[in-house]
Motif scaffolding. Structure first.
Motif, mmCIF file in Angstrom:
data_model
loop_
_atom_site.group_PDB
_atom_site.id
_atom_site.type_symbol
_atom_site.label_atom_id
_atom_site.label_comp_id
_atom_site.label_asym_id
_atom_site.label_seq_id
_atom_site.Cartn_x
_atom_site.Cartn_y
_atom_site.Cartn_z
ATOM 1 N N LYS A 1 -11.996 0.853 -4.250
ATOM 2 C CA LYS A 1 -13.315 0.277 -4.518
ATOM 3 C C LYS A 1 -14.384 1.370 -4.598
ATOM 4 C CE LYS A 1 -15.662 -3.479 -5.170
ATOM 5 N NZ LYS A 1 -15.393 -4.353 -6.307
ATOM 6 N N ARG B 1 -16.623 2.178 -7.810
ATOM 7 C CA ARG B 1 -18.083 2.245 -7.776
ATOM 8 C C ARG B 1 -18.581 3.607 -8.269
ATOM 9 N NH1 ARG B 1 -22.657 -0.824 -6.404
ATOM 10 N NH2 ARG B 1 -21.083 -2.430 -6.748
ATOM 11 N N ASN C 1 -18.473 3.600 -12.006
ATOM 12 C CA ASN C 1 -19.536 2.713 -12.501
ATOM 13 C C ASN C 1 -20.908 3.388 -12.401
ATOM 14 O OD1 ASN C 1 -18.025 0.506 -13.328
ATOM 15 N ND2 ASN C 1 -18.001 -0.430 -11.301
ATOM 16 N N ILE D 1 -27.674 -2.422 -8.857
ATOM 17 C CA ILE D 1 -26.397 -1.773 -8.520
ATOM 18 C C ILE D 1 -26.644 -0.509 -7.705
ATOM 19 C CG2 ILE D 1 -24.388 -0.585 -9.522
ATOM 20 C CD1 ILE D 1 -24.516 -2.611 -11.842
ATOM 21 N N THR E 1 -25.389 0.350 -3.926
ATOM 22 C CA THR E 1 -24.635 1.584 -3.667
ATOM 23 C C THR E 1 -25.233 2.345 -2.493
ATOM 24 O OG1 THR E 1 -24.021 1.746 -5.996
ATOM 25 C CG2 THR E 1 -23.872 3.766 -4.697
ATOM 26 N N TYR F 1 -22.198 1.127 -0.180
ATOM 27 C CA TYR F 1 -21.039 1.962 -0.521
ATOM 28 C C TYR F 1 -21.172 3.400 -0.025
ATOM 29 C CZ TYR F 1 -19.285 -1.938 -3.198
ATOM 30 O OH TYR F 1 -18.798 -3.171 -3.551
#
Length: 700
Positions: free
Chosen positions: A136, A140, A143, A158, A162, A166
Motif C-alpha cells: 500500500k 501510494r 500515485n 490525496i 498522505t 501514510y
C-alpha cells in the motif's frame, strides 16, 4: 511485454528463473485484466502496478509480494475474483491482494467515514500480514509521483491523506526513505506556492553554506583519523517538509532553522559510536540537554542512533547523528530491511517493534466503537516524539510526548489502567494528569473495584488509554441507560406495567423498530434516542392478546396539543387540526407532527422505527401557525385590503414578506395563526373572491 522488461531485469538480480516466470504470469493476468483501462494521465493502467512492483523489487521482496503488487487492483477494478487468484497464484497472493483492495462495495454516509473504514481494513489486513501495508505504501508512493494529471482539489485531498496517514505509518515502520519522499511530494501538492518559495530560499541559503559544511566535515574527519577511528562523515540536509514543519511549530524564521548544521557519522561497531561521541565532545562543546541515546533505548519503530548537538566554529549549532552501517540501513528501510538485508536472524529490530505496534492495533480495533474512533486512536499513536519512563523494577516503557500516569498504567495492562486510583512519580505522590518526563520512575497505585473516571479523557494521550476508557464508560452508560429506559417506559404506560406484556409482543416491537431485542429498545429510550410514548403506544393495541405483525390495526395516538408530551409542529408544512398528520420521532426533540402530504416525510413513512400514526383529539383548541402565499396584481393599497380581510376573518398575522415578481404582480407571504382547517378554508375563500388576487397557495 516491453513494460515488464525493466522489472524483469531488477528481479533477476536476486530471484531464480522459476520465480521470475511466476511473476511474469501474474503480469500477463494483470495486463489482460486492465486491458483498455487508462490512468488520469492517459497512460495504460498496467503501468501503475508495474511501477509499484518495481518500487518493491528495489527492497528485494519475495515473489508473492511482487505478484500481489502487480495484481493489487484486479479484484477492485476488474472481473477477477479472489478464488481465481488463489487457484492461479496461491492463497498467500490472493490474501495480500484482498488486503490491499479498497472497500468499495459498502456505501458510506460521508467521504470521511469511507476513508476511515478503508483505513481500518488496511490496518487489520496489515496485522495479518505486514506486506499488505508495504504494498500500500509503494502504491501510494507511485500515485504521489504521478499526481500532476489530477484536478487540484483531488490532488490536495490525496496529499493531505498522505501527510496525515501514510507518511506517519512509513515513519512508524522505520522506513525513513519512503517517508521522506511521501512528505516531500505531499507538501508540494498540498501547498504548491509555499513549497516553491521555500525550495528557492533553501537552495539560495545552502549555496552560501557549502564552505562552512566542508570545513566542519574536514575537522571531524581529521580528528577521527588522528585517533585511528574508521568512519565516514556526511552533511545531512533537512527535508523541505521538516523545515516547514519546524518553522510552523516553533514559529521561527527560515534563517533560524538554516543556522543549524546537520551531520551524520557512520562507523562499523556500536562501541565505536560511543568512542566517536567522546571525541566529538572534546572537539566541540556539547549543548546541555541535547544528547539522546537511541542505541541503548531504541525508538518505538526500532530506530537506533546517538544524537548530540554541539557548539561549532563561530558559535554555530551542529547536530550530529552517530550510527553503524546496519543502523543506517535500518533507519532508511525499516521493516523492509528484513527482505533487503537478509541474515540468519529472522527479525530485525524494526520488524519486532512493528509487530508490537500491530498487536496494540488489534486491541484498539476491539475497543473502538466505529471506524472514525479507530482512525482517531491510530492517528494519536502515530506520534513523532517520545518519552522513556521506568517501571519500579527498571523496565522501560516508551510513551508519546505529553503522556500521563494513566497512559502509563494502560501501557502496562488494561486492568491496571481500569483500577488505577493514584500514581507516584520518582516516589512522590503526583496527580494522574501530570505529564511524564524522560527518565522518571512511575508507580501506579490500584484498588479493587476502582473504575475509570470520565475526566481522564480530557488529558490522556495514547489511543490505547482513550479506547479502553471509552469502552468501559460506554458499557457502564448502557447499563444505566437500560434501567432509565425501563423507568421512563413504565411511567409512559400509566396504570399498566411493563411486566403486563409478554416477551413475544416485546420482541415483535423490537423487530419493527429495527433493534435486536427489547433491552436495546429500552437502552435507546434511556439514551434519549427513542421516545418512551412511542413504544408505550405500540404496547397498547386495541386487542392486547393478539400479537400482529401489522401495526396498522393499532389506534393512532391522539394529539391534544402539548400537555404531557414533548410535541412540536413541523415548520416545513405547519399542520393544523383535522388535517391528516403523521408523527416523526426525533432523538432529543420528542415528537414532531407533519402533514401527511408533507414533502419531507412522504418518502420515509415506511420507516416504522421513526414514524408513527397519530390523529387530532376531538374538540382540540388553540392557535396554530400556517404560511399563506397570496399573489396579487399591483393595485394601490392592495396590501392593506388583504390584511384587512384576514383580520376580519379573526386570524392573527405574525409576519409579512413581499416578493416582487414580474412588475405586474407581487407575492405576499403571510405567517398567521388559525384555529383549524375550517377556519383556514374560510380565510382562503374570503381572500380569493377579490379581483386583485391572482393566486393563493399554502406552503407544503
Amino acid at each position: 511485454m516491453y513494460l515488464f522488461v525493466g522489472l524483469k531485469e531488477q528481479l533477476e538480480t536476486y530471484l531464480d528463473k522459476e520465480q521470475v516466470a511466476q511473476i511474469q504470469d501474474a503480469y500477463i493476468v494483470a495486463r489482460d485484466a486492465h486491458a483498455g483501462q487508462l490512468r488520469s494521465s492517459g497512460d495504460p493502467y498496467i503501468t501503475h502496478p508495474v511501477a509499484v512492483a518495481r518500487i518493491l523489487s528495489e527492497y528485494h521482496f519475495d515473489p508473492q509480494t511482487i505478484m500481489a503488487a502487480l495484481l493489487h487492483d484486479v479484484i477492485e477494478d476488474c472481473d477477477v475474483t479472489k478464488e481465481e487468484l488463489a487457484e492461479k497464484f496461491g492463497t498467500q497472493v490472493a490474501d495480500l491482494v484482498e488486503g490491499v483492495s479498497k472497500l468499495t462495495q459498502i456505501k458510506f454516509r460521508t467521504r470521511a467515514e469511507a476513508q476511515a473504514e478503508n483505513f481500518r481494513k488496511m490496518m487489520m489486513a496489515m496485522v495479518q500480514d505486514i506486506r499488505v501495508i508495504l504494498i500500500k505504501l509503494a502504491d501510494r508512493l507511485h500515485n504521489m509521483r504521478t499526481l500532476g494529471s489530477l484536478k487540484p482539489e483531488k490532488r490536495r485531498r490525496i496529499a493531505n491523506e498522505t501527510l496525515e496517514i501514510y507518511a506517519p505509518i512509513a515513519l512508524r515502520l522505520g522506513m525513513y526513505g519512503i517517508r521522506s519522499e511521501l512528505e516531500d511530494l505531499g507538501f508540494s501538492a498540498r501547498y504548491p506556492m509555499r513549497y516553491r518559495v521555500l525550495k528557492e530560499s533553501v537552495k539560495k541559503a545552502r549555496g552560501n553554506r557549502k564552505e562552512i559544511i566542508n570545513t566542519i566535515i574536514d575537522n571531524i574527519q581529521q580528528r577521527l583519523e588522528a585517533d585511528v577511528l574508521h568512519a565516514r562523515v556526511v552533511g545531512r540536509e533537512k527535508d523541505l517538509f521538516s523545515i516547514y514543519r519546524k518553522m510552523k511549530e516553533k514559529r521561527t524564521s527560515l534563517t533560524d532553522v538554516m543556522d543549524v548544521y546537520a551531520f551524520r557519522v557512520i562507523c562499523d561497531t556500536e562501541d565505536t559510536c560511543y568512542r566517536i561521541l567522546g571525541f566529538l565532545h572534546s572537539l566541540y562543546i556539547p549543548i546541555p540537554g541535547r544528547f539522546k541515546d537511541y542505541i541503548a533505548i531504541p525508538k518505538a519503530n526500532g530506530y537506533q542512533s546517538l544524537h548530540t548537538t554541539l557548539k561549532g566554529p563561530h558559535g554555530l549549532h551542529i547536530e550530529v547523528q552517530i550510527r553503524t552501517d546496519s543502523m543506517d540501513q535500518m533507519a532508511e528501510n525499516g521493516v523492509a530491511a528484513h527482505w533487503l538485508y537478509k541474515s540468519n536472524n529472522d527479525s530485525n529490530p524494526a520488524e519486532l517493534k512493528a509487530r508490537e505496534w500491530m498487536k496494540s492495533l488489534m486491541e484498539l480495533q476491539n475497543r473502538a466503537g466505529d471506524s472514525m474512533e479507530f482512525i482517531e486512536n491510530v492517528k494519536i499513536d502515530l506520534f513523532p516524539d517520545e518519552v522513556f519512563v521506568f517501571t519500579p523494577n527498571g523496565s522501560i516503557i516508551v510513551l508519546p510526548h505529553g503522556a500521563t500516569p494513566v497512559d502509563f498504567a494502560y501501557a502496562i495492562h488494561t486492568d491496571v489502567g481500569n483500577s488505577c486510583i493514584a500514581s507516584k512519580i520518582n516516589r512522590q505522590i503526583m496527580p494522574l494528569s501530570t505529564p511524564l518526563v524522560n527518565g522518571s520512575t512511575v508507580e501506579i497505585i490500584t484498588a479493587p473495584g476502582a473504575k475509570p473516571n470520565p475526566s481522564w479523557l480530557s488529558f490522556v494521550i495514547t489511543g490505547k488509554a482513550r479506547a479502553n476508557i471509552r469502552h468501559f464508560l460506554k458499557n457502564l452508560r448502557l447499563d444505566e441507560a437500560l434501567k432509565l429506559g425501563e423507568r421512563l417506559l413504565d411511567q409512559a404506560l400509566g396504570d399498566k406495567s411493563l411486566d403486563d406484556y409478554d416477551d413475544d409482543l416485546k420482541q415483535s416491537i423490537a423487530k419493527k423498530t429495527r433493534h435486536k431485542n427489547f433491552d436495546e429498545v429500552l437502552t435507546e429510550i434511556g439514551l434519549g434516542r427513542l421516545a418512551a410514548i412511542v413504544i408505550a403506544h405500540r404496547l397498547l393495541p386495541e386487542e392486547e392478546s393478539v400479537v400482529d405483525d401489522d401495526v396498522s390495526n393499532k389506534k393512532p395516538m391522539a394529539i391534544r396539543g402539548t400537555e404531557g408530551l414533548l410535541v412540536s409542529y413541523a415548520k416545513c408544512c405547519h399542520p393544523i387540526p383535522y388535517e391528516p398528520i403523521v408523527a416523526f420521532v426525533s432523538a432529543g426533540r420528542g415528537i414532531i407532527i407533519h402533514r401527511a402530504d408533507c414533502n419531507n416525510v412522504a418518502k420515509h413513512q415506511a420507516d416504522d422505527h421513526k414514524y408513527m400514526p397519530v390523529q387530532w383529539e376531538e374538540g382540540i383548541q388553540g392557535e396554530f401557525t400556517i404560511e399563506l402565499r397570496v399573489v396579487v396584481f399591483n393595485d394601490r393599497g392592495v396590501l392593506a385590503k388583504v390584511t384587512s380581510v384576514i383580520a376580519e376573518a379573526e386570524a392573527n398575522i405574525v409576519n409579512i414578506d413581499i416578493d416582487q415578481q414580474d412588475g405586474t404582480t407581487n407575492a405576499l407571504n403571510f405567517t398567521m395563526t388559525v384555529r383549524d382547517r375550517v377556519h383556514l378554508a374560510n380565510i382562503i375563500r374570503l381572500v380569493r373572491k377579490h379581483k386583485f388576487v391572482n393566486k393563493i397557495t399554502r406552503s407544503k
